[in-house]
Write a protein that holds these residues in place. Structure first.
Motif, short mmCIF file in Angstrom:
data_model
loop_
_atom_site.label_atom_id
_atom_site.label_comp_id
_atom_site.label_asym_id
_atom_site.label_seq_id
_atom_site.Cartn_x
_atom_site.Cartn_y
_atom_site.Cartn_z
N GLU A 116 0.84 -1.21 0.00
CA GLU A 116 0.00 0.00 0.00
C GLU A 116 0.87 1.25 0.00
O GLU A 116 0.57 2.25 -0.65
CB GLU A 116 -0.89 0.01 1.25
CG GLU A 116 -2.27 -0.53 0.98
CD GLU A 116 -3.07 -0.66 2.26
OE1 GLU A 116 -2.95 0.21 3.15
OE2 GLU A 116 -3.80 -1.66 2.38
N ARG A 117 1.97 1.17 0.74
CA ARG A 117 2.87 2.33 0.79
C ARG A 117 3.59 2.50 -0.54
O ARG A 117 3.82 3.62 -1.00
CB ARG A 117 3.89 2.17 1.92
CG ARG A 117 3.22 2.07 3.28
CD ARG A 117 4.22 2.18 4.37
NE ARG A 117 4.76 3.53 4.42
CZ ARG A 117 5.49 3.99 5.41
NH1 ARG A 117 5.77 3.21 6.41
NH2 ARG A 117 5.95 5.21 5.39
N ALA A 137 2.40 1.80 -3.35
CA ALA A 137 1.39 2.34 -4.29
C ALA A 137 1.23 3.85 -4.16
O ALA A 137 0.57 4.49 -5.00
CB ALA A 137 0.06 1.63 -4.08
N ARG A 138 1.84 4.41 -3.11
CA ARG A 138 1.74 5.87 -2.96
C ARG A 138 2.87 6.62 -3.66
O ARG A 138 2.92 7.85 -3.67
CB ARG A 138 1.73 6.23 -1.46
CG ARG A 138 0.36 6.01 -0.84
CD ARG A 138 0.34 6.52 0.57
NE ARG A 138 -0.06 5.45 1.47
CZ ARG A 138 0.40 5.26 2.69
NH1 ARG A 138 1.30 6.06 3.19
NH2 ARG A 138 -0.04 4.26 3.42
N ILE A 139 3.81 5.87 -4.25
CA ILE A 139 4.93 6.52 -4.97
C ILE A 139 4.41 7.46 -6.08
O ILE A 139 4.88 8.60 -6.19
CB ILE A 139 5.92 5.46 -5.52
CG1 ILE A 139 6.70 4.83 -4.36
CG2 ILE A 139 6.89 6.07 -6.54
CD1 ILE A 139 7.62 3.68 -4.75
N GLU A 170 1.72 9.18 -6.21
CA GLU A 170 1.14 10.38 -5.60
C GLU A 170 2.26 11.37 -5.25
O GLU A 170 2.15 12.58 -5.51
CB GLU A 170 0.44 9.89 -4.32
CG GLU A 170 -0.48 10.82 -3.65
CD GLU A 170 -1.03 10.10 -2.40
OE1 GLU A 170 -1.54 8.96 -2.52
OE2 GLU A 170 -0.91 10.68 -1.30
N THR A 171 3.34 10.84 -4.66
CA THR A 171 4.48 11.69 -4.31
C THR A 171 5.06 12.33 -5.58
O THR A 171 5.38 13.51 -5.60
CB THR A 171 5.57 10.85 -3.60
OG1 THR A 171 4.96 10.14 -2.53
CG2 THR A 171 6.70 11.71 -3.08
N ARG A 205 3.55 12.89 -8.45
CA ARG A 205 2.63 13.88 -9.03
C ARG A 205 2.79 15.22 -8.32
O ARG A 205 2.83 16.28 -8.95
CB ARG A 205 1.18 13.38 -8.90
CG ARG A 205 0.77 12.43 -10.02
CD ARG A 205 -0.73 12.20 -10.05
NE ARG A 205 -1.22 11.44 -8.91
CZ ARG A 205 -1.26 10.11 -8.85
NH1 ARG A 205 -0.83 9.39 -9.87
NH2 ARG A 205 -1.72 9.48 -7.80
N ASP A 206 2.92 15.16 -7.00
CA ASP A 206 3.10 16.37 -6.21
C ASP A 206 4.40 17.08 -6.63
O ASP A 206 4.42 18.30 -6.83
CB ASP A 206 3.14 15.96 -4.72
CG ASP A 206 3.39 17.15 -3.82
OD1 ASP A 206 2.88 18.22 -4.12
OD2 ASP A 206 4.12 16.99 -2.80
#
Ligand code: NAD
Length: 374
Positions: A333-334, A336-338, A340-341, A343-344
């Motif tokens: 799950e963590r 899968a947040r790559i 998002e980081t 995009r920011d």
């Protein structure tokens, strides 16, 4: 040629071992790659053929965690420079990924094909044990899952093993890079479809190969390069990939360049050759110099900062050391947040007119500074 001075601190292994561990921090401080590293150790055991460097960059967020690279560097100084640059990258990687670890990395100077004898690896395991938890390690270029498993028999300071650990981090790194590459594509083109997208992968090792499988499954048109001609030939057969000479891969006429070999591939010399609009791969230290990020930006190339996009393996391996032990679902799950980081980072970079790597470094430094002042 760097000459190690007399050791300031000598850590002694127990028993009759010939291993000596020298504190070479002051020697390292004379190199351009030194960045206030906390401690740099050199382990030597002539009889067992070991020369290893463990560089601990920053432990503000926790004990140092980073892979061990096995590579026949042309000189001790080149190996030390590699260890210094890689360990610094790990500090930033951990901070961005939100894992409670500091930055460290090890380099063993040896040929990964012929030099990794059981004697050498057991001397290295002894070195890790003597460092008493200052440094936890895992696979990197030249150090395989089998090697990590071997080390784990001799020392507790190894993660990413099948001996009660999370297993090989490389497929998880590849998964994170795949997700990050798609995020870069979506940012640039408004769609993350890989169908018929041209992707050039440099390095078909543990990460590069796993990534090629995913890219091929998603319909990408692959070009590949590896200094090991057998690997390139296998990729041609498995994925219908076009084989490109290692020296030419950066200039391949594709949409995305995916560095998955060693560092320094994006440089003043290679940036003019780039035809791709995205650079997104697993290799550490892809930029030869910090300033190359600006050259990329000015050329209109979107760069996914290496230590952001390649953090999957770290996130997975670090999860072993957390309270409660390894939980694969939570780790994935963590990972899968790559995107998002990324995009920011992409958005801020555009808004501020600054290279993506500057934005990533700023986020990491803010977290490290906050840890210092807590
Ligand atoms: P690996 O040793 O399994 O594979 C590296 C591959 O690159 C080998 O096939 C090698 O022959 C090839 N290679 C070396 N120099 C080359 C060159 N000049 N041109 C073309 N090919 C070349 O290593 P890996 O574990 O797949 O790691 C690849 C990169 O990703 C490294 O930079 C590593 O630090 C980084 N990385 C790996 C992980 C991981 O989980 N394994 C995590 C984060 C970052």
């Amino acid at each position: 040629m760097l000459h190690i001075r007399e050791p300031r601190t000598l850590k002694k292994p127990v028993g009759a071992s010939a291993l000596e561990i020298l504190d070479i921090t002051a020697d390292a401080a004379g190199l351009p790659a030194y960045d206030g590293h906390e401690r740099v150790w050199c382990g030597r055991d002539e009889a067992r053929g070991l020369t290893a460097i463990v560089a601990i960059h920053n432990t503000a967020l926790g004990p140092a965690l980073g892979g061990t690279r096995v590579w026949p560097h042309e000189s001790f100084e080149a190996a030390l420079t590699d260890a210094l640059r890689l360990s610094r990258g790990m500090t930033y990687k951990s901070a961005i990924a939100g894992t409670p670890f500091g930055g460290g990395k090890a380099v063993i100077i040896a040929d990964p094909k012929t030099g990794k004898t059981p004697a050498l690896l057991s001397a290295y395991a002894e070195m890790l044990s003597v460092l008493e938890g200052q440094f936890f390690t895992a696979e990197d270029v030249g150090l395989t899952l089998a090697d990590a498993d071997f080390l784990r028999v001799h020392t507790a300071n190894v993660v990413g093993t099948t001996r009660g650990g999370s297993g090989n981090p490389s497929p998880v790194t590849a998964h994170g890079v795949f997700l990050g590459l798609k995020a870069a594509l979506a940012h640039r083109r408004g769609t993350d479809r890989l169908d018929k997208v041209g992707v050039a992968v440099q390095g078909l090792g543990a990460v590069g190969w796993a990534l090629c499988e995913k890219l091929h499954d998603a319909g990408a048109r692959l070009a590949v390069a590896d200094i090991d001609a057998g690997r390139a030939a296998r990729a041609q057969e498995a994925f219908g990939a076009e084989i490109v000479a290692a020296a030419d891969i950066v200039g391949t006429d594709v949409d995305v360049i995916v560095p998955c070999a060693l560092g320094g591939v994006i440089s003043r010399a290679t940036i003019p050759q780039l035809k791709a609009e995205i650079v997104a791969g697993s290799a550490n230290n892809q930029l030869a110099r910090h300033e190359d990020a600006r050259l990329l930006m000015e050329k209109g190339v979107l760069y996914a900062p290496d230590y952001v996009i390649n953090a999957g393996g770290l996130i997975n391996a670090a999860a072993e050391l957390g309270p409660g032990g390894y939980d694969r679902e939570a780790a994935m799950e963590r990972v899968a947040r790559i995107p998002e980081t990324l995009r920011d980072i992409f958005t801020r970079s555009e808004r501020q007119g600054r290279p993506t790597s500057d934005i990533a470094a700023e986020i990491a430094m803010d977290r490290i500074t906050a840890a210092f002042t807590r």
